[in-house]
Write a protein that holds these residues in place. Structure first.
Motif, PDB file in Angstrom:
ATOM      1  N   LYS A 195      -8.949  -3.381  -9.864  1.00 15.84           N
ATOM      2  CA  LYS A 195      -8.678  -4.455  -8.909  1.00 15.84           C
ATOM      3  C   LYS A 195      -7.692  -5.390  -9.575  1.00 15.84           C
ATOM      4  CE  LYS A 195     -10.715  -7.885  -5.912  1.00 15.84           C
ATOM      5  NZ  LYS A 195     -11.919  -8.606  -5.523  1.00 15.84           N
ATOM      6  N   GLY A 230      -1.759  -6.418  -1.810  1.00 18.00           N
ATOM      7  CA  GLY A 230      -2.111  -7.794  -2.149  1.00 18.00           C
ATOM      8  C   GLY A 230      -1.004  -8.460  -2.939  1.00 18.00           C
ATOM      9  N   GLY A 285      -6.576 -10.892  -6.172  1.00 21.05           N
ATOM     10  CA  GLY A 285      -7.612 -11.087  -5.164  1.00 21.05           C
ATOM     11  C   GLY A 285      -7.980  -9.878  -4.343  1.00 21.05           C
ATOM     12  N   SER A 286      -7.015  -8.994  -4.033  1.00 21.72           N
ATOM     13  CA  SER A 286      -7.336  -7.896  -3.121  1.00 21.72           C
ATOM     14  C   SER A 286      -6.679  -6.566  -3.432  1.00 21.72           C
ATOM     15  CB  SER A 286      -6.956  -8.304  -1.692  1.00 21.72           C
ATOM     16  OG  SER A 286      -5.556  -8.555  -1.615  1.00 21.72           O
ATOM     17  N   ALA A 287      -5.671  -6.524  -4.268  1.00 23.58           N
ATOM     18  CA  ALA A 287      -4.962  -5.273  -4.530  1.00 23.58           C
ATOM     19  C   ALA A 287      -5.828  -4.327  -5.364  1.00 23.58           C
ATOM     20  CB  ALA A 287      -3.650  -5.542  -5.253  1.00 23.58           C
ATOM     21  N   VAL A 288      -5.687  -3.041  -5.085  1.00 26.32           N
ATOM     22  CA  VAL A 288      -6.387  -2.008  -5.846  1.00 26.32           C
ATOM     23  C   VAL A 288      -5.362  -0.975  -6.291  1.00 26.32           C
ATOM     24  CG1 VAL A 288      -8.140  -0.186  -5.798  1.00 26.32           C
ATOM     25  CG2 VAL A 288      -8.563  -2.350  -4.603  1.00 26.32           C
ATOM     26  N   ASP A 339      -3.570 -13.727 -12.863  1.00 23.92           N
ATOM     27  CA  ASP A 339      -4.586 -13.005 -12.096  1.00 23.92           C
ATOM     28  C   ASP A 339      -5.407 -12.085 -12.999  1.00 23.92           C
ATOM     29  OD1 ASP A 339      -4.094 -14.134  -9.632  1.00 23.92           O
ATOM     30  OD2 ASP A 339      -2.987 -12.414  -8.838  1.00 23.92           O
ATOM     31  N   LYS A 394       0.831  -1.210   0.000  1.00 20.88           N
ATOM     32  CA  LYS A 394       0.000   0.000   0.000  1.00 20.88           C
ATOM     33  C   LYS A 394       0.862   1.255   0.000  1.00 20.88           C
ATOM     34  CE  LYS A 394      -3.849   2.194   2.346  1.00 20.88           C
ATOM     35  NZ  LYS A 394      -4.906   2.010   3.325  1.00 20.88           N
ATOM     36  N   GLU A 442      -4.694  -0.465  -2.180  1.00 22.75           N
ATOM     37  CA  GLU A 442      -4.889  -1.618  -1.300  1.00 22.75           C
ATOM     38  C   GLU A 442      -3.846  -2.664  -1.655  1.00 22.75           C
ATOM     39  OE1 GLU A 442      -6.861  -1.758   1.280  1.00 22.75           O
ATOM     40  OE2 GLU A 442      -7.807   0.180   0.851  1.00 22.75           O
TER      41      GLU A 442
END
Length: 151
Positions: A95, A139, A98-101, A145, A34, A137
């Motif tokens: 995105k 990840g 799975g979770s990174a932004v 991916d 982050k 975010e």
């Protein structure tokens, strides 16, 4: 025209280097931190150009006369496929995995000096077709991916 929410592509490679102005090496996975970028990458740190992305479709333009260009040769962190990176607008979010932004912060790049690819082929796609983002975010990111436009 900006691409809309739900538009998807995929990650072909995630690449880092410990030095600036050299090609980056592909990895099995990389950690997006982050407000920092890719863990272990020379360009990581605070700022608006934490991560660079380049579309495989842009690289294909360079592969003429039998030239094969591996992931990371243009200094990109994330090599993508199937998403029109140049249609993303500054401020749009993607995105990654799975979770990174990621938030798009800049389109194009001013090269300090012509790179080895430019010297060899007479043209480089990163200044006109590379984009930059910051990590909102964290990840882990893997080749294969999904990248999905959030807004």
């Amino acid at each position: 025209m900006a691409i809309t929410k739900g538009n998807k592509g995929r990650v072909l490679a995630v690449c880092t280097s410990s030095e600036k102005h050299v090609k980056k090496e592909p990895h099995q996975s990389c950690l997006l931190l982050k407000e920092h970028g890719l863990d272990g990458d020379s360009h990581a740190g605070p700022g608006h150009k934490q991560v660079s992305l380049l579309a495989r479709e842009s690289v294909v333009k360079m592969e003429r006369d039998g030239l094969k260009l591996p992931a990371g040769v243009f200094g990109e962190n994330i090599l993508t496929e199937g998403i029109e990176l140049l249609s993303l607008e500054v401020g749009q979010r993607v995105k990654a995995g799975g979770s990174a932004v990621l938030e798009i912060t800049e389109k194009g790049k001013n090269c300090v000096t012509p790179c080895s690819i430019y010297k060899r082929v007479g043209f480089c796609v990163m200044p006109t077709e590379g984009i930059f983002a910051r990590v909102l975010e964290p990840g882990e990111l893997f080749p294969g991916d999904t990248l999905e436009v959030m807004e």
